[in-house]
Design an enzyme around this catalytic site. Structure first.
Site, mmCIF file in Angstrom:
data_model
loop_
_atom_site.group_PDB
_atom_site.id
_atom_site.type_symbol
_atom_site.label_atom_id
_atom_site.label_comp_id
_atom_site.label_asym_id
_atom_site.label_seq_id
_atom_site.Cartn_x
_atom_site.Cartn_y
_atom_site.Cartn_z
ATOM 1 N N ASP A 517 0.938 -0.957 0.251
ATOM 2 C CA ASP A 517 -0.171 -0.086 0.021
ATOM 3 C C ASP A 517 0.961 1.123 -0.018
ATOM 4 O O ASP A 517 2.201 1.065 0.271
ATOM 5 C CB ASP A 517 -0.790 -0.057 1.215
ATOM 6 C CG ASP A 517 -2.028 1.246 1.444
ATOM 7 O OD1 ASP A 517 -2.341 1.619 0.206
ATOM 8 O OD2 ASP A 517 -2.322 1.341 2.423
ATOM 9 N N THR A 519 -0.252 4.683 1.507
ATOM 10 C CA THR A 519 -0.128 5.421 2.852
ATOM 11 C C THR A 519 0.076 4.783 3.907
ATOM 12 O O THR A 519 -0.514 3.455 4.302
ATOM 13 C CB THR A 519 -1.528 6.069 3.047
ATOM 14 O OG1 THR A 519 -2.059 6.866 1.945
ATOM 15 C CG2 THR A 519 -1.537 6.984 4.327
ATOM 16 N N ASP A 718 -1.508 -1.463 6.070
ATOM 17 C CA ASP A 718 -1.701 -0.986 7.415
ATOM 18 C C ASP A 718 -3.105 -0.745 7.886
ATOM 19 O O ASP A 718 -3.518 -0.266 8.864
ATOM 20 C CB ASP A 718 -0.760 0.020 7.867
ATOM 21 C CG ASP A 718 -1.053 1.407 7.202
ATOM 22 O OD1 ASP A 718 -1.755 1.437 5.913
ATOM 23 O OD2 ASP A 718 -1.002 2.357 7.746
#
Length: 830
Positions: A517, A519, A718
């Protein structure tokens, strides 16, 4: 009553007399005896005298002596807890995991392999406090003795079952050596020039002496091996102890029969003096060497679980509670969420919490593996077990007990250490048939030697068949994988890598593609609002900031947190929000002040049919090309502006990606952000490829497509939106800084939350798998080579035979060698 005290400050016989005279003046004292060399005073008294009164008596006499309870001697600073003795939790498991993750409620032997069951460490180490003068007093927190008023001191925990077992084995080994050495000397006497022992007693007498000396070895020191052998035969779970029991048992019984009934044996079994060859020395040496191997294994096993023990030592046992009446020392188990705790310089942080007052520099190396202390200020997170620097601060307890990060790390390491790697299935299959094959080989060995061997053929056949039974070691096969996994998982935990199971370690070694990912994974995940662009109309910039910040209050997304923080920094009051809804991969919707507010990407705007403003598009693209995230804002069906959010790339992301690509791993970024922002980040990090505008289902689809091509895919993320992809991937890797859902869906968690952790994890995986293969090769090679040599295949060419005693030594050290090789992982640099 009689009590012993420590007295300091005495230097001569005059000092001794002064102390005795001063203390004897007390009415309650009937006798005082002072030992100057030890600095001790033994006081006999009619009723108990508080320590303070004894000290006051010495001071009143003008003396400079200090009297203390033995446990308080030499403590000029506030009491410190002893180094914790790590006790177990009363649950036991087999180190070879013969029945998977099955556990047992009491100590003993594994019913399958016969090895000693190991006790799981207690995952929380409670400390009881007692009075030095009244040991029957026991409390779970510091305080004063209710009888004499003395400060309670920590009780030393009882010895763990593991340590008790090691001590008992060591005691048996000493007995074994004590009786085996003389037996061995007697048996080898004919190799001593002149054979002096034959001049003292006849060979028959020496045989009887050997028999008597062997009894403590067989029926005490080594008896447990026969019990295990018998149990294995009863349950038909044949194992290493089956072979040891049969081999040494047959030799011992043969020797007894030879001693009591020598006439029934043919001449080829007899010596020149007419006595029958006895093998008491072989039996005792075999049992003692096997016992030595068990002692070394027991010691090594305690080192393989060293990571858990070191983690447990990080957990403090008491804390300083801040109250309206001042600071109070309490047990860590008495801490509740919301308590304010003072952390003094050099103290371990007792629970997870937020710093409320003061600043500090915290050493988190024991959890993250990073050696540089991190500066913390009010609002920052403090983690249990980390060490404060040289400043004092106050934290507010958020997670206590089993909820703390340290407790979860210990729990994960404990579970993963007992999990089975797929590669272990090969060893399990072989071990299942191993013992019957060895017994068959031993029988064939005896038959062949008896049929075609030189005289005395029966003796050769008997000795060599025993050597075959003794040298075979199925335990080396069984320990090859679990030992490496246990050490590897512990090594990972000490470097900020939480590994859920052994399978994850094995699969990570085969990863071809890493999906990541953006961010919070490649970027800091702590975005900040740079500007809010507003379309001219009824809403001011302050109005819009208030609306979008209020709307984002229920969201846990990093971008939402940035918007809320931006409003708070400007002292903009937040309003209540209703009908809140988070649309995965798109944005958020809700009502603020009876107005429908929408914040998200263009896809979300299309979904709610928001009326677009043409001239905003160029401004948005310009910001996105700079690598910034732009979220559109709509109120009551019309776009009124956008918020521009920047998220810096993590310092070590580029280095980590280069390292992964060097290992042949393709790195692909899948992000819900726009094309321009994604391309900017991908170009800066030199990613293999990227895909923008991804919804959670898109990430899932990409992973499935890669897996259909035969790729082994790891996914690092996350957020909640990453949970489906983490679960679908072959290996899910969660950032420790992310959400609980993401961490739960992953098989590996990076405590520090950056990609260098993935580099460490791949290196650790490679090291563990290499170690397992070395262990398996050694175990296979040892048995494939050892069994034929013991059977006598070298005799026709080289005239070499393997003594059962040498076979016992080789068997004992084969399992120890596997464990020792596994322990090398503790020194591997990752």
């Amino acid at each position: 009553m009689k009590h012993k005290y420590k007295v300091t400050g005495m230097s001569c016989m005059g000092c001794k007399t002064n102390v005795e005279n001063a203390l004897s003046d007390l009415d309650e004292v009937t006798d005082v005896s002072v030992d100057l060399s030890r600095g001790e005073a033994v006081i006999t008294m009619q009723t108990h005298i508080p320590l303070e009164k004894l000290q006051e008596t010495l001071l009143k006499g003008g003396h400079h002596y200090t009297i203390e309870a033995p446990d308080q001697a030499n403590q000029n600073t506030p009491k410190k807890l002893p180094k914790p003795v790590l006790v177990g939790n009363g649950i036991f498991y087999c180190p070879m995991h013969c029945e998977g993750e099955k556990t047992y409620n009491q100590a003993g032997d594994c019913p399958v392999c016969g090895m000693d069951l190991l006790e799981q460490p207690k995952l929380t180490q409670a400390v009881d406090y007692t009075c030095p003068m009244h040991p029957d007093i026991s409390k779970d927190s510091p305080g004063a003795c209710p009888i004499c008023g003395m400060d309670l001191t920590p009780k030393i925990p009882a010895e763990s079952v593991e340590d008790q077992h090691y001590r008992k084995l060591l005691e048996k080994l000493k007995i074994g050596v004590l009786f085996t050495v003389p037996i061995f000397i007697i048996a080898m006497a004919d190799m001593i020039p002149g054979n002096p022992l034959s001049k003292i007693f006849s060979q028959q007498t020496w045989n009887w002496i050997q028999c008597v000396l062997s009894l403590p070895v067989v029926f005490y020191a080594g008896w447990v091996f026969f019990v295990r052998a018998w149990n294995s035969i009863k349950t038909w779970n044949l194992n290493m102890f089956t072979l040891i029991g049969i081999g040494s048992g047959v030799a011992f019984l043969f020797s007894l029969v030879a001693l009591f009934f020598p006439g029934i044996f043919p001449d080829q079994f007899k010596t020149e003096s007419g006595t029958v060859f006895v093998y008491f020395e072989a039996v005792t040496v075999i049992l003692t060497l096997v016992l030595l191997g068990q002692v070394l294994e027991a010691k090594a096993h305690s080192q393989t679980s060293g990571a858990i023990k070191e983690l447990l030592k990080l957990s403090p046992t008491e804390a300083t509670l801040v109250t309206d009446h001042g600071d109070q020392v309490i047990s860590i188990h008495a801490i509740k969420a919301g308590d304010l705790l003072r952390v003094k310089p050099g103290d371990k942080i007792p629970v997870d919490g937020l710093i409320m007052e003061g600043h500090g520099s915290i050493d988190e190396s024991m959890i993250t593996g990073e050696p540089i202390p991190i500066d913390k200020e009010p609002g920052d997170q403090a983690r249990s077990g980390t060490i404060n620097g040289n400043r004092s601060f106050v934290i507010k307890a958020e997670k206590v007990g089993s909820e703390t990060l340290l407790a979860q790390i210990i729990q994960l390491v404990n579970q993963a250490s007992r999990s089975r790697a797929p590669i272990q299935k090969l060893a399990d299959k072989i071990s299942k048939y191993f013992v019957p094959i060895v017994i068959f080989v031993a029988i064939v060995t005896f038959i062949i030697w008896y049929a075609v061997g030189p005289e005395p053929a029966m003796v050769f056949g008997f000795v060599n068949s025993i050597a075959v039974l003794i040298i075979a070691c199925p335990c080396a096969l069984g320990l090859a994988t679990p030992m490496a996994v246990m050490v590897g998982v512990g090594k990972g935990a000490q470097n900020g890598l939480l590994i859920k199971n052994a399978e994850a370690l094995e699969k990570l070694n085969a990863v071809d593609v890493l999906i990541t990912d953006k961010t919070g994974t490649l970027t800091e995940g702590k975005p900040s609002v740079e500007k809010v662009m507003v379309v001219p109309g009824p809403y001011t910039e302050r109005n819009i900031i208030q609306y979008i910040a209020s709307l984002n209050q229920p969201s846990e997304h990093p971008l939402a947190a940035a918007i809320v923080k931006f409003a708070k920094d400007q002292d903009i009051p937040l309003l209540d929000v209703s009908d809140f809804e988070a649309i995965r991969g798109k944005g958020v919707i809700g009502k603020v002040k009876y107005k429908k507010v929408v914040v998200g990407n263009e896809s979300l705007m299309d979904m709610v049919n928001a009326e677009q403003v043409d001239h905003l598009e160029d401004a948005m693209i310009a910001e996105q090309k700079l690598g910034k995230t732009v979220s559109l804002i709509a109120i009551d069906g019309g776009v009124v502006g956008f918020v521009c959010i920047a998220d810096a790339i993590k310092q070590n992301s580029k280095q980590a990606i280069e390292s992964l690509q060097t290992q042949g791993i393709e790195v692909i970024m899948l992000t819900g952000d726009n094309e321009y922002t994604a391309k900017s980040v991908a170009d800066q990090l030199n990613l293999d490829s990227f895909q923008a505008g991804c919804l959670p289902t898109d990430k899932l689809t990409v992973i499935q497509e890669l897996q259909a091509q035969g790729k082994v895919v790891a996914m690092a993320g996350d957020g909640i939106n990453d949970a489906p992809a983490l679960a679908q991937s072959n290996i899910g890797i969660a950032m420790g800084t992310g959400t609980d859902v993401a961490i739960e869906s992953a098989e590996i968690t990076l405590v520090k939350g950056d990609l260098m952790g993935i580099v460490k994890a791949t290196r650790l995986s490679k090291a563990v798998m290499t170690n397992i293969k070395q262990n398996l090769f050694f175990a296979f090679f040892y048995n494939i080579l050892g069994v034929p040599i013991a059977a006598g295949v070298l005799y026709p060419v080289f005239g070499l035979l393997l003594s059962p005693m040498i076979a016992a030594a080789a068997m004992s050290f084969s399992s120890v060698s596997v464990i020792a090789n596994s322990l090398r992982l503790r020194r591997v640099a990752i």
